[in-house]
Design an enzyme around this catalytic site. Structure first.
Site, mmCIF file in Angstrom:
data_model
loop_
_atom_site.group_PDB
_atom_site.id
_atom_site.type_symbol
_atom_site.label_atom_id
_atom_site.label_comp_id
_atom_site.label_asym_id
_atom_site.label_seq_id
_atom_site.Cartn_x
_atom_site.Cartn_y
_atom_site.Cartn_z
ATOM 1 N N GLU A 103 -0.694 5.768 -1.760
ATOM 2 C CA GLU A 103 -1.748 4.818 -2.100
ATOM 3 C C GLU A 103 -2.771 5.489 -3.028
ATOM 4 O OE1 GLU A 103 -1.116 1.914 -1.412
ATOM 5 O OE2 GLU A 103 -0.656 1.494 0.692
ATOM 6 N N HIS A 108 0.580 1.967 -6.264
ATOM 7 C CA HIS A 108 1.251 3.010 -5.467
ATOM 8 C C HIS A 108 2.721 3.139 -5.855
ATOM 9 C CE1 HIS A 108 2.240 -0.163 -2.129
ATOM 10 N NE2 HIS A 108 3.329 0.061 -2.816
ATOM 11 N N ASN A 153 -1.284 -2.294 -6.346
ATOM 12 C CA ASN A 153 -2.414 -1.354 -6.478
ATOM 13 C C ASN A 153 -2.001 -0.040 -7.136
ATOM 14 O OD1 ASN A 153 -0.970 -0.033 -4.520
ATOM 15 N ND2 ASN A 153 -2.576 -0.029 -2.969
ATOM 16 N N ASP A 185 10.617 6.051 1.807
ATOM 17 C CA ASP A 185 9.588 5.906 2.837
ATOM 18 C C ASP A 185 10.102 5.150 4.054
ATOM 19 O OD1 ASP A 185 9.756 3.569 1.302
ATOM 20 O OD2 ASP A 185 7.862 3.946 0.297
HETATM 21 C C1 F6R Z 1 9.267 0.917 -1.149
HETATM 22 C C2 F6R Z 1 8.204 1.564 -1.902
HETATM 23 C C3 F6R Z 1 7.063 0.799 -2.472
HETATM 24 C C4 F6R Z 1 7.504 -0.484 -3.176
HETATM 25 C C5 F6R Z 1 6.285 -1.238 -3.690
HETATM 26 C C6 F6R Z 1 6.675 -2.519 -4.385
HETATM 27 O O1 F6R Z 1 10.220 1.864 -0.737
HETATM 28 O O2 F6R Z 1 8.236 2.746 -2.026
HETATM 29 O O3 F6R Z 1 6.384 1.607 -3.410
HETATM 30 O O4 F6R Z 1 8.367 -0.170 -4.230
HETATM 31 O O5 F6R Z 1 5.434 -1.509 -2.624
HETATM 32 O O6 F6R Z 1 7.222 -3.390 -3.443
HETATM 33 P P1 F6R Z 1 8.016 -4.684 -3.910
HETATM 34 O O7 F6R Z 1 9.201 -4.198 -4.655
HETATM 35 O O8 F6R Z 1 8.395 -5.375 -2.645
HETATM 36 O O9 F6R Z 1 7.080 -5.460 -4.770
#
Ligand code: F6R
Length: 266
Positions: A143, A138, A136, A67
């Site tokens: 989301e 995702h 959450n 992303d």
């Molecule tokens: C990032 C991504 C998100 C993160 C998620 C957890 O490329 O795709 O799904 O993996 O938001 O973020 P962290 O690892 O910072 O807790």
């Protein structure tokens, strides 16, 4: 799903790095699916250690990020293009020309998303996709209520995701409101998925992903439909798994031939 519960984040990082290092040693031109955020950083650091020690060569591997934010310049330190460069490309000595991030600055966003899908397909598809998970539920930035059939597209970040990611920005208001993300359908096309989570803040999302109903309210739960998923968590992230003792028993008693490997490319 293979559920691996390890004592601490260091062990999670070593396990994840071993999966990727094994892949790259067997397939030097492998296509790696790269996540950003804090969850995979330990894996990248372990891999960087192997590269510096001359035990791993990633120069021929290809990478696709999950992303990118929309609305911040590419050279912003928190753009995922910058993060992937600093945390993956440089320390793993990958060829920058082989590492791709969705173009969050494109004038024609739908065309950029379609081009990203085509680039993944033309590279032969992702062999191993690393995933973190949002509190959450995702994965990528899909989301809650994202379509299970979704492909790379623009999404609006959930308020909770913006609040969670505010730690990376000087001011919470600076967290972008939109992003480009691989869709759940895109992620599910990878040959193997490796979801990593550390800490009690992820415990609920991990329980919903592994043991909850498959529902768009918990996007990670779609992984239950993938044939080669490994979920690697530390004790804190495992703390809400009802069958944790069973998963430990399965893993400790698993014959080598039963361990999930990266399925061969078709
Ligand atoms: C990032 C991504 C998100 C993160 C998620 C957890 O490329 O795709 O799904 O993996 O938001 O973020 P962290 O690892 O910072 O807790």
């Amino acid at each position: 799903m293979e559920i691996v519960i390890l004592p601490d984040p260091g062990a999670v990082a070593r396990f994840g790095a071993a999966v990727l290092a094994d892949l790259v040693r067997r397939e030097p031109g492998a296509v790696l699916g790269l996540a950003t955020g804090s969850s995979p950083l330990g894996i990248y650091a372990e891999l960087a250690g192997l590269v510096s020690a001359g035990e791993l060569d990633c120069t021929r591997a290809t990478g696709f990020a999950l992303d990118e934010y929309v609305g911040i310049p590419e050279d912003h330190p928190q753009s995922y293009a910058s993060v992937i460069r600093a945390e993956v490309v440089e320390p793993l000595r990958m060829d920058p020309a082989r590492v791709h991030v969705p173009d969050g600055r494109a004038a024609d966003i739908p065309a950029a998303c379609a081009a990203y899908e085509a680039a993944i397909r033309n590279a032969g598809g992702v062999a191993v996709q690393i995933l973190g998970i949002g509190a959450n539920g995702h994965i990528g930035f899909n989301e809650p209520t994202s379509s299970f059939a979704s492909r790379t597209r623009i999404k609006t970040l959930a308020p909770r995701t913006r609040a969670d990611n505010a730690r990376f920005f000087d001011d919470p208001e600076d967290v972008p409101t939109h992003c480009l993300t691989q869709g759940l359908g895109t992620i599910m096309d990878a040959r193997r998925l490796l979801l990593v989570a550390q800490g009690g803040g992820k415990a609920e999302a991990i329980a919903a992903t592994v043991e909850g109903p498959v529902t768009a309210m918990a996007p990670g739960s779609i992984l239950q439909h993938h044939p080669a998923v490994t979920v690697v968590v530390d004790e804190a992230a495992a703390s809400k798994l009802r069958l944790a003792d069973y998963y430990r028993h399965v893993f400790e008693n698993k014959p080598e031939w039963q361990r999930i490997a990266v399925p061969p490319a078709s």
